[in-house]
Design an enzyme around this catalytic site. Sequence first.
Site, short mmCIF file in Angstrom:
data_model
loop_
_atom_site.label_atom_id
_atom_site.label_comp_id
_atom_site.label_asym_id
_atom_site.label_seq_id
_atom_site.Cartn_x
_atom_site.Cartn_y
_atom_site.Cartn_z
CB ALA B 29 -1.23 0.18 0.83
CB THR B 30 1.98 3.75 -2.36
OG1 THR B 30 1.72 3.25 -3.22
CG2 THR B 30 3.77 2.61 -1.68
CB THR B 31 2.24 7.42 -2.08
OG1 THR B 31 2.90 6.55 -2.27
CG2 THR B 31 2.76 8.77 -1.19
CE LYS B 62 -2.87 3.06 0.44
NZ LYS B 62 -2.13 2.58 -0.81
#
Lengths: 249, 251
Positions: B29-31, B62
């Site tokens: 998982a980014t960013t 996130k």
Amino acid sequence: MGEGRRGVIEEPYRWLEAVANRREYIQDQLRGATPVFAVSRPEGVFLLGAGPGRTKVFEIYNRHGMAAVGNPVDMEKLRQSVIETAHMEGFNRSPGDVTLRRLVGFSISPALKNAFEQIVAAPLIVEALFAECGAARGEDVLARVGYDGTPEYPADGVGVVFPDRERERAAADWLAAHLTDGDGLARVRGLCLAAWSALMDRDAVFDTLSVPEPLPVSLPDHGLEIALIDRASSGPAQYRMLVDADFSP
Amino acid sequence: MNGDFLSLLSSNPFSGLTVGEKCPELLEATTVFAFHFSEGVVMAGDHRATAGNVVFSDRTEKIIELDHQSLIAIAGSPAVAFEMARTLQTTFEYYRRSQLQVLSLPAKVRALSRLLRDNLPGTLQGVGAVAPLFAGREPDGDVPAIYFYDPLGAQFEAAGFAASGSGAGSIRSVLHYLTRWGKPRPEQLDRGGAVNLANRLLLTAAQFDTATGGVDPSRGVFATIRLLTSRGIHTVSEKEQIAAWEKGGGA
């Protein structure tokens, strides 16, 4: 009859006698306790006790609270135990799986019953009200758990714990009869305080007790611990201590 | 009964992360990033989770609220990172309820550090590395702080901003430039300006990093943005983001 045979016959009687003595001892220890209340309201579940702050009314989990009377150390043991169970259950399953009926059934009641009947160990001198706030008022759950682990689930949305069971029931009935859906939190507090004062007055009779005007807002010589498990709370933790501003019209 | 949920957890084992001989394509998982603005800290992230060159999800959240005073932004293996966030949420609440006081900010920062350190085997095997960001404030504190971590658990307090994940390089560069020469600098921005900058930063990162995505203001798809201020945590709604985007001149 041999000595050993007599021991076998006498043992159940001794155990029963010990349990009866224990019951008497606990009731004697609880005699001076001040009452605590839990009331299911449209806003959520209202909890009230008299104390200097965080001694009788506590948060348990996201939508669970408790109000207890008894020995402070035993109250703390019970409080820690149920908080631990609720958080493990919520973590291993989900917060929604933490329900009061399960907490009472597999944790609180067995622990109290076990402590009560283990006659060679010190008993837990505590009785408590537990509350679960549901999505709607009809889904609220109140539970009164006695020192011997016996659970009771008040059906009328009013729970009271007081050492005198007969007067406790009279106070709960009086509150249920005088509370209406339209009452604000200030009136709920006032009625609970009126019931509190009547319970502490041996001469007061609930059958003839009228609603005092104006309603009390405090108790002489006692602080108040009042919390609401707020149904409208936006976050997962619905429990909050109420402050003066919450009672303004 | 010392309020330590991690000790309680270790005495009541819960299924941990195990790795079989055949390792599946790993999710990442980014960013994510955080920077100071005039009211506190803004923490934001894109919505993309990737498995190799496959976009696994463009709807990943996130930025997670741990309690009323702290946020975590996850970058790395979601399986581990989400579990860390869940563990911290329970840890902080368990401590607050059992000890009748809020866990201090340094203790929260170290709790995350401990979880990262405990994840060392997964990190070394390359199957569960997490490089999160943390933002928090003391219960009676006005100014929130931003922390970033290495995957082994070392913690650092960020002076003005921090970023993590595959798109972090671009974002760090832009934030460094703005912090040094920006007029206004990020810490001078009001709420709308900070929200607008957050979306622009993610679009910039997405320009150079295929693993950054799930944000497209022209289609009404915005970042996950949460603000930590002295009044608590505020999740910036889509409506607020649209208003900030249009006020900022749009694309």
